[in-house]
Scaffold this motif. Structure first.
Motif, PDB file in Angstrom:
ATOM      1  N   UNK A  70      -0.582   0.832  -1.502  1.00  0.00           N
ATOM      2  CA  UNK A  70      -1.191   0.718   0.004  1.00  0.00           C
ATOM      3  C   UNK A  70      -0.436   0.187   1.173  1.00  0.00           C
ATOM      4  N   UNK A  71       0.395  -0.803   0.642  1.00  0.00           N
ATOM      5  CA  UNK A  71       0.989  -1.798   1.853  1.00  0.00           C
ATOM      6  C   UNK A  71       2.088  -0.693   2.501  1.00  0.00           C
ATOM      7  N   UNK A  72       2.858   0.028   1.816  1.00  0.00           N
ATOM      8  CA  UNK A  72       3.762   1.028   2.770  1.00  0.00           C
ATOM      9  C   UNK A  72       2.953   1.985   3.551  1.00  0.00           C
ATOM     10  N   UNK A  73       1.512   2.327   3.094  1.00  0.00           N
ATOM     11  CA  UNK A  73       0.910   3.326   3.941  1.00  0.00           C
ATOM     12  C   UNK A  73       0.535   2.821   5.431  1.00  0.00           C
ATOM     13  N   UNK A  74       0.699   1.303   5.400  1.00  0.00           N
ATOM     14  CA  UNK A  74       0.606   0.950   7.068  1.00  0.00           C
ATOM     15  C   UNK A  74       1.551   1.255   7.813  1.00  0.00           C
ATOM     16  N   UNK A  75       2.805   1.382   7.182  1.00  0.00           N
ATOM     17  CA  UNK A  75       3.872   1.819   8.052  1.00  0.00           C
ATOM     18  C   UNK A  75       4.096   3.324   7.973  1.00  0.00           C
ATOM     19  N   UNK A  76       3.921   4.006   6.876  1.00  0.00           N
ATOM     20  CA  UNK A  76       4.505   5.324   6.787  1.00  0.00           C
ATOM     21  C   UNK A  76       3.198   6.494   6.651  1.00  0.00           C
ATOM     22  N   UNK A  77       2.054   5.860   6.722  1.00  0.00           N
ATOM     23  CA  UNK A  77       0.782   6.732   7.029  1.00  0.00           C
ATOM     24  C   UNK A  77       0.791   7.767   5.501  1.00  0.00           C
ATOM     25  N   UNK A  78       0.577   9.045   5.922  1.00  0.00           N
ATOM     26  CA  UNK A  78       0.590   9.883   4.833  1.00  0.00           C
ATOM     27  C   UNK A  78       1.758  10.437   4.286  1.00  0.00           C
ATOM     28  N   UNK A  79       2.912  10.043   4.758  1.00  0.00           N
ATOM     29  CA  UNK A  79       4.086  10.218   4.071  1.00  0.00           C
ATOM     30  C   UNK A  79       4.435   9.430   2.990  1.00  0.00           C
ATOM     31  N   UNK A  80       3.578   8.540   2.503  1.00  0.00           N
ATOM     32  CA  UNK A  80       3.527   7.721   1.333  1.00  0.00           C
ATOM     33  C   UNK A  80       2.427   8.341   0.407  1.00  0.00           C
ATOM     34  N   UNK A  81       1.858   9.443   0.828  1.00  0.00           N
ATOM     35  CA  UNK A  81       0.627   9.744   0.004  1.00  0.00           C
ATOM     36  C   UNK A  81       0.771  10.151  -1.445  1.00  0.00           C
ATOM     37  N   UNK A  82       2.081  10.745  -1.820  1.00  0.00           N
ATOM     38  CA  UNK A  82       2.167  11.006  -2.900  1.00  0.00           C
ATOM     39  C   UNK A  82       2.152  10.004  -3.964  1.00  0.00           C
ATOM     40  N   UNK A  83       2.026   8.763  -3.727  1.00  0.00           N
ATOM     41  CA  UNK A  83       2.079   7.481  -4.707  1.00  0.00           C
ATOM     42  C   UNK A  83       0.660   7.291  -5.039  1.00  0.00           C
ATOM     43  N   UNK A  84      -0.373   7.514  -4.211  1.00  0.00           N
ATOM     44  CA  UNK A  84      -1.565   7.421  -4.545  1.00  0.00           C
ATOM     45  C   UNK A  84      -2.063   8.035  -6.053  1.00  0.00           C
ATOM     46  N   UNK A  85      -1.617   9.034  -6.396  1.00  0.00           N
ATOM     47  CA  UNK A  85      -2.043   9.747  -7.526  1.00  0.00           C
ATOM     48  C   UNK A  85      -1.471   8.957  -8.713  1.00  0.00           C
ATOM     49  N   UNK A  86      -0.331   8.115  -8.526  1.00  0.00           N
ATOM     50  CA  UNK A  86       0.104   7.477  -9.650  1.00  0.00           C
ATOM     51  C   UNK A  86      -0.557   6.392 -10.060  1.00  0.00           C
ATOM     52  N   UNK A  87      -1.044   5.529  -8.580  1.00  0.00           N
ATOM     53  CA  UNK A  87      -2.404   4.546  -9.076  1.00  0.00           C
ATOM     54  C   UNK A  87      -3.637   5.146  -9.748  1.00  0.00           C
ATOM     55  N   UNK A  88      -4.148   6.281  -9.196  1.00  0.00           N
ATOM     56  CA  UNK A  88      -5.214   6.915  -9.966  1.00  0.00           C
ATOM     57  C   UNK A  88      -4.943   7.188 -11.297  1.00  0.00           C
ATOM     58  N   UNK A  89      -3.818   7.884 -11.719  1.00  0.00           N
ATOM     59  CA  UNK A  89      -3.370   7.853 -13.306  1.00  0.00           C
ATOM     60  C   UNK A  89      -3.689   6.642 -14.171  1.00  0.00           C
ATOM     61  N   UNK A  90      -2.955   5.534 -13.256  1.00  0.00           N
ATOM     62  CA  UNK A  90      -3.165   4.445 -14.109  1.00  0.00           C
ATOM     63  C   UNK A  90      -4.327   3.694 -14.473  1.00  0.00           C
ATOM     64  N   UNK A  91      -5.296   3.920 -13.195  1.00  0.00           N
ATOM     65  CA  UNK A  91      -6.691   3.654 -13.394  1.00  0.00           C
ATOM     66  C   UNK A  91      -7.375   4.168 -14.490  1.00  0.00           C
ATOM     67  N   UNK A  92      -7.040   5.672 -14.878  1.00  0.00           N
ATOM     68  CA  UNK A  92      -7.626   6.252 -15.873  1.00  0.00           C
ATOM     69  C   UNK A  92      -7.238   6.025 -17.045  1.00  0.00           C
ATOM     70  N   UNK A  93      -6.053   5.728 -17.132  1.00  0.00           N
ATOM     71  CA  UNK A  93      -5.474   5.194 -18.262  1.00  0.00           C
ATOM     72  C   UNK A  93      -5.989   3.862 -18.978  1.00  0.00           C
ATOM     73  N   UNK A  94      -6.051   2.883 -17.953  1.00  0.00           N
ATOM     74  CA  UNK A  94      -6.248   1.385 -18.741  1.00  0.00           C
ATOM     75  C   UNK A  94      -7.636   1.098 -18.269  1.00  0.00           C
ATOM     76  N   UNK A  95      -8.332   1.470 -17.188  1.00  0.00           N
ATOM     77  CA  UNK A  95      -9.803   0.876 -16.903  1.00  0.00           C
ATOM     78  C   UNK A  95     -10.656   1.412 -18.032  1.00  0.00           C
TER      79      UNK A  95
END
Length: 376
Positions: A70-95
């Motif tokens: 989320x930190x790069x999203x402050x500078x790149x807005x939606x251009x960084x959006x493809x990385x949000x899904x990676x975080x979602x996948x990690x949460x599904x795997x480990x939480x």
């Protein structure tokens, strides 16, 4: 390899998005560091080893990935959006539990919030949410697929070890069932021969011949065990038992009238009779023995009864690791059962019952049979 390819594709999307805005040197450095950190953490989260880490360590890596996401999203807005899904996948795997779906939903919703703040329009916001959800499921699904494939390979190795163990158990059971009878007969006849030498040489010669026959049969049995359990005949085994019991001075009554049996049933009942005779030969007090076998409807029943049971004689359990226990396994395999023990008449009863047409199931004794069996 599949996960690496998926992460490479997601990273390539981010690179293409960044190139559209002609980034400066500083932006390229920040972008590269964040992207490398995210994918390093993602590979760790997709590994099987991380599931054995303390929960504090796992929580720390998830928080770090969230910061890098989320930190790069402050500078790149939606251009960084493809990385949000990676975080979602990690949460599904480990939480664990339901919390994983709550956090995953919040990650997907964050895509809509960033889109609203960037004023990119509702349609593009829907695209980002859908892309986040899809990429999260892709990472989760690929990781679980790899885990399942690994488990299948491990299970194949375990099944192979179980098959070897079962074959060893089969070999030991067959060796016990086949050789126990033969060796007991050899011992008996050798003792008889010892008493006959010098007085009755003709009968001694006959007993020597009989010992040779039994020993040859024992040797043949050992060879046959190595290639599988051999077919046996209940009628032939009954005739052999009568001869052995007569040599031991036991009065035997044999009545085997059950017709031609299925090879599996014939073999398992012959094995049951052999085990019973082996037990008789181990008890010198036995004087009378009766062997009966007859068809009863769709089943065949073998009964062996003998006296000479002392007060100190142990009652063999069908569930023990001895020959009786082996018989229980064999008869269960063809849909039958076996019962052994001392009855109220003071005699030892061995009862084996099997269907004329064997099936791979456990047959329950009838009410009449249950009433005849001794109480536990």
């Amino acid at each position: 390899m599949i996960i690496l390819f998926a992460l490479f594709c997601f990273g390539l999307i981010s690179v293409i998005n960044m190139l559209q805005v002609h980034p400066s040197g500083t932006q390229v450095v920040v972008f590269s560091v964040c992207l490398a950190g995210i994918y390093a953490l993602q590979l760790i989260h997709c590994s099987a080893a991380v599931r054995r880490w303390p929960w504090q360590w796992v929580a720390g890596t998830l928080v770090l990935q969230a910061v890098l996401t989320y930190l790069p999203s402050l500078a790149y807005d939606t251009l960084w959006g493809s990385q949000w899904g990676c975080l979602g996948g990690s949460l599904l795997l480990l939480v664990p539990g339901f919390a994983r779906w709550v956090l995953f939903t919040l990650v997907a919703a964050s895509a809509a919030v960033v889109s609203e703040l960037a004023h990119v329009g509702g349609l593009y916001a829907v695209y980002l949410v859908q892309s986040t959800v899809l990429s999260g499921f892709v990472i989760y699904g690929f990781t679980r697929l790899v885990d399942l494939v690994s488990e299948v390979h491990a299970s194949r190795g375990e099944l192979a070890r179980m098959a070897v163990s079962q074959e060893r158990m089969r070999f030991s059971r067959d060796l016990h069932d086949l050789l126990g009878y033969s060796l007991s007969a050899i011992t008996l006849k050798s003792e008889l021969l010892y008493r006959l030498i010098g007085d009755r040489s003709d009968q001694a010669r006959e007993e020597v011949t009989s010992i040779l026959d039994v020993s040859r049969q024992a040797l043949s049995d050992v060879r046959l065990v190595a290639s599988g359990y051999r077919d046996m005949s209940l009628a032939a085994e009954a005739n052999s038992a009568a001869s052995i019991l007569a040599a031991a001075g036991v009065q035997a009554e044999v009545d085997v009238e059950c017709g031609r049996l299925h090879p599996l049933v014939d073999t398992v009942l012959a094995t049951a009779l052999r085990e019973g005779i082996t037990n008789i030969l181990r008890h010198s007090k036995v004087q009378h023995c009766s062997i009966t076998a007859a068809a009863e409807g769709e089943t065949v029943r073998l009964t062996l009864v003998n006296d000479g049971v002392g007060e100190g004689t142990a009652i063999l359990s069908p569930h023990s690791g001895s020959g009786i226990g082996n018989l229980q396994l064999r008869l269960t395999a063809v849909g039958g059962w076996v019962d052994a023990g001392v009855r109220d008449d003071g005699r030892f009863h061995l009862v084996a019952k099997a269907p004329l047409s064997p099936e791979p199931q456990t047959a329950e004794p009838s009410s009449e049979d249950t009433a005849a069996r001794p109480a536990a």
